[in-house]
Design a protein around this motif. Structure first.
Motif, PDB file in Angstrom:
ATOM      1  N   LEU A   1      18.627  32.163  54.181  1.00 42.09           N
ATOM      2  CA  LEU A   1      19.276  30.907  54.559  1.00 42.09           C
ATOM      3  C   LEU A   1      20.769  30.927  54.268  1.00 42.09           C
ATOM      4  CD1 LEU A   1      16.538  28.418  53.339  1.00 42.09           C
ATOM      5  CD2 LEU A   1      17.420  28.560  55.680  1.00 42.09           C
ATOM      6  N   ARG A   2      21.203  31.771  53.335  1.00 39.94           N
ATOM      7  CA  ARG A   2      22.630  31.856  53.021  1.00 39.94           C
ATOM      8  C   ARG A   2      23.415  32.584  54.104  1.00 39.94           C
ATOM      9  NH1 ARG A   2      23.674  35.097  48.616  1.00 39.94           N
ATOM     10  NH2 ARG A   2      21.554  35.897  48.438  1.00 39.94           N
ATOM     11  N   SER A   3      22.724  33.266  54.984  1.00 39.45           N
ATOM     12  CA  SER A   3      23.380  34.064  56.016  1.00 39.45           C
ATOM     13  C   SER A   3      23.487  33.271  57.318  1.00 39.45           C
ATOM     14  CB  SER A   3      22.579  35.345  56.259  1.00 39.45           C
ATOM     15  OG  SER A   3      21.361  35.033  56.924  1.00 39.45           O
ATOM     16  N   SER A   4      23.982  33.935  58.353  1.00 36.32           N
ATOM     17  CA  SER A   4      24.086  33.297  59.670  1.00 36.32           C
ATOM     18  C   SER A   4      22.924  33.691  60.581  1.00 36.32           C
ATOM     19  CB  SER A   4      25.415  33.684  60.332  1.00 36.32           C
ATOM     20  OG  SER A   4      25.492  35.094  60.537  1.00 36.32           O
ATOM     21  N   LEU A   5      21.834  34.204  60.008  1.00 31.77           N
ATOM     22  CA  LEU A   5      20.707  34.680  60.814  1.00 31.77           C
ATOM     23  C   LEU A   5      20.130  33.594  61.713  1.00 31.77           C
ATOM     24  CD1 LEU A   5      18.804  36.947  58.250  1.00 31.77           C
ATOM     25  CD2 LEU A   5      19.893  37.687  60.385  1.00 31.77           C
ATOM     26  N   TRP A   6      20.107  32.347  61.227  1.00 34.13           N
ATOM     27  CA  TRP A   6      19.529  31.251  62.016  1.00 34.13           C
ATOM     28  C   TRP A   6      20.371  30.958  63.257  1.00 34.13           C
ATOM     29  CZ3 TRP A   6      17.453  32.328  57.602  1.00 34.13           C
ATOM     30  CH2 TRP A   6      16.204  31.828  57.238  1.00 34.13           C
ATOM     31  N   LEU A   7      21.615  31.417  63.270  1.00 36.28           N
ATOM     32  CA  LEU A   7      22.473  31.243  64.441  1.00 36.28           C
ATOM     33  C   LEU A   7      22.320  32.405  65.420  1.00 36.28           C
ATOM     34  CD1 LEU A   7      25.799  30.155  62.664  1.00 36.28           C
ATOM     35  CD2 LEU A   7      23.951  28.689  63.511  1.00 36.28           C
ATOM     36  N   GLN A   8      21.656  33.473  64.974  1.00 37.21           N
ATOM     37  CA  GLN A   8      21.573  34.691  65.777  1.00 37.21           C
ATOM     38  C   GLN A   8      20.196  34.955  66.374  1.00 37.21           C
ATOM     39  OE1 GLN A   8      23.292  38.218  63.732  1.00 37.21           O
ATOM     40  NE2 GLN A   8      23.835  36.807  62.084  1.00 37.21           N
ATOM     41  N   PHE A   9      19.132  34.562  65.660  1.00 35.59           N
ATOM     42  CA  PHE A   9      17.792  34.993  66.043  1.00 35.59           C
ATOM     43  C   PHE A   9      16.790  33.844  66.059  1.00 35.59           C
ATOM     44  CE2 PHE A   9      19.796  38.650  63.910  1.00 35.59           C
ATOM     45  CZ  PHE A   9      19.702  39.598  64.919  1.00 35.59           C
ATOM     46  N   LYS A  10      15.723  34.058  66.799  1.00 37.43           N
ATOM     47  CA  LYS A  10      14.608  33.124  66.816  1.00 37.43           C
ATOM     48  C   LYS A  10      13.854  33.214  65.489  1.00 37.43           C
ATOM     49  CE  LYS A  10      13.900  33.536  71.830  1.00 37.43           C
ATOM     50  NZ  LYS A  10      12.946  33.917  72.902  1.00 37.43           N
ATOM     51  N   PRO A  11      13.116  32.159  65.127  1.00 37.12           N
ATOM     52  CA  PRO A  11      12.391  32.166  63.844  1.00 37.12           C
ATOM     53  C   PRO A  11      11.445  33.347  63.684  1.00 37.12           C
ATOM     54  CG  PRO A  11      12.403  29.968  64.790  1.00 37.12           C
ATOM     55  CD  PRO A  11      12.980  30.869  65.827  1.00 37.12           C
ATOM     56  N   GLU A  12      10.729  33.705  64.765  1.00 41.85           N
ATOM     57  CA  GLU A  12       9.779  34.810  64.656  1.00 41.85           C
ATOM     58  C   GLU A  12      10.481  36.148  64.431  1.00 41.85           C
ATOM     59  OE1 GLU A  12       9.942  33.530  69.085  1.00 41.85           O
ATOM     60  OE2 GLU A  12       9.932  32.607  67.087  1.00 41.85           O
ATOM     61  N   HIS A  13      11.721  36.275  64.916  1.00 41.67           N
ATOM     62  CA  HIS A  13      12.476  37.507  64.683  1.00 41.67           C
ATOM     63  C   HIS A  13      12.896  37.619  63.220  1.00 41.67           C
ATOM     64  CE1 HIS A  13      13.735  37.507  69.222  1.00 41.67           C
ATOM     65  NE2 HIS A  13      12.473  37.843  69.029  1.00 41.67           N
ATOM     66  N   ILE A  14      13.325  36.497  62.639  1.00 40.01           N
ATOM     67  CA  ILE A  14      13.685  36.498  61.216  1.00 40.01           C
ATOM     68  C   ILE A  14      12.446  36.781  60.375  1.00 40.01           C
ATOM     69  CG2 ILE A  14      14.652  35.137  59.328  1.00 40.01           C
ATOM     70  CD1 ILE A  14      16.165  33.499  61.452  1.00 40.01           C
ATOM     71  N   ALA A  15      11.320  36.196  60.769  1.00 41.71           N
ATOM     72  CA  ALA A  15      10.062  36.435  60.061  1.00 41.71           C
ATOM     73  C   ALA A  15       9.691  37.911  60.102  1.00 41.71           C
ATOM     74  CB  ALA A  15       8.950  35.587  60.674  1.00 41.71           C
TER      75      ALA A  15
END
Length: 330
Positions: free
Chosen positions: A273-287
């Motif tokens: 959550l500290r990163s910008s991942l939520w701006l880059q990828f869909k939830p399933e990709h982060i998972a």
């Protein structure tokens, strides 16, 4: 280094979402302002470097309330030199979430125009995330609500410069909004009291003796302004999808729902959550990236099940990208 902490599922409270070694009391550790920024008002709250009370800029600098909602006007020279740092923001106006690459986020951030480089902005992001974690815990909010507030802040600062806005005020307003959108609302006065105690490191009863008689009302008005600014900046889109559900769902299908792998992967998601991942990828990709990295830490071979990455609807390149960015947080 141990990455395993006790994780509580969505809807319950997670008080270990960040490494215990992170100093939550020193949010302003990286707030040194470059010399090039001294020409403009920098968004460092007064509590960081003096005993000034935490008041709206409208009071401290005799600005009108409208000035809070617009960045300082740049000269024509500033505009022309920053023409290369422009992005078509209309992509965010669609109903479906739009994503940016990491390179786009780093290059086109409005903060670049104000002399804040990628490394400095990363530290600023970490500081408001640590603050939100602390504030959310005090208000006994679910981790998903705290996470939603962090993502709302990320979305805000990919559109607005850190040099023009007080990130802790924006974070407080974002948490207030997130609590309402996630159906875990908290009374505004409770949010303001808790945030004041964190920012000033004083018991709330003491603040009345330190500050002017109407300081709390002014702080309330400033938060209302910040709330409205967030809503208009984000086009009133407050929906945030988190990777917790797809992560637990897929691992449950594989019979791994009660293993240390799940616990570690869920904690990696919370760290992310500290990163910008939520701006880059869909939830399933982060998972998927979190599961992949957790498996590597535990020397497990998830690739033995050929269908696992198909379940996450991801590709090897996305796996590598997400897991690498998660690893950079440690």
């Amino acid at each position: 280094m141990s990455f395993v902490r006790n994780f509580e599922p969505e809807g319950r409270h997670l008080h270990g979402g960040y490494r215990s070694t992170y100093d939550h009391a020193n949010y302003a550790k990286y707030d040194a302002v470059p010399a090039s920024l001294k020409r403009r008002k920098y968004a460092a709250p007064a509590w960081e470097d003096s005993q000034m009370y935490y008041l709206p800029y409208t009071v401290q600098n005799n600005f009108s309330s409208a000035n809070f909602q617009a960045p300082p006007t740049r000269s024509n020279a500033d505009t022309s030199t920053s023409a290369s740092l422009q992005l078509d923001w209309s992509i965010f106006e669609d109903d479906k979430p739009s994503f940016m690459s990491r390179d786009e986020i780093d290059r086109y951030s409005p903060s670049r125009k104000d002399g804040i480089d990628v490394r400095h902005e990363t530290h600023l992001r970490y500081s408001y995330c640590a603050y939100l974690q602390n504030l959310g815990m005090r208000l006994e909010l679910p981790q998903t609500t705290i996470g939603t507030a962090m993502v709302l802040c990320h979305r805000f600062f990919v559109r607005r410069s850190h040099a023009c806005h007080d990130r802790f005020l924006i974070a407080t307003a974002a948490l207030f909004l997130a609590a309402k959108s996630e159906e875990s609302p908290r009374p505004l006065n409770n949010v303001l009291r808790a945030s004041s105690e964190i920012l000033h490191k004083q018991d709330f009863t003491m603040l009345s003796y330190l500050f002017p008689i109407d300081w709390f009302e002014q702080y309330r008005e400033r938060l209302f302004e910040a709330e409205q600014l967030i809503l208009t900046t984000l086009n009133f889109e407050l929906n945030v999808q988190h990777p917790y559900a797809p992560l637990t769902s897929v691992l449950n299908k594989l019979g791994l729902s009660k293993t240390i792998l799940v616990n570690l992967a869920l904690n990696l998601v919370s760290e992310g959550l500290r990163s910008s991942l939520w701006l880059q990828f869909k939830p399933e990709h982060i998972a998927a990236g979190a599961a992949y990295l957790a498996a590597k830490f535990l020397n497990m071979d998830l690739a033995a099940d050929r269908n696992i990455w198909q379940e996450f609807q991801t590709t090897p390149s996305i796996l590598q990208d997400v897991s690498q960015q998660l690893l950079e947080l440690f």
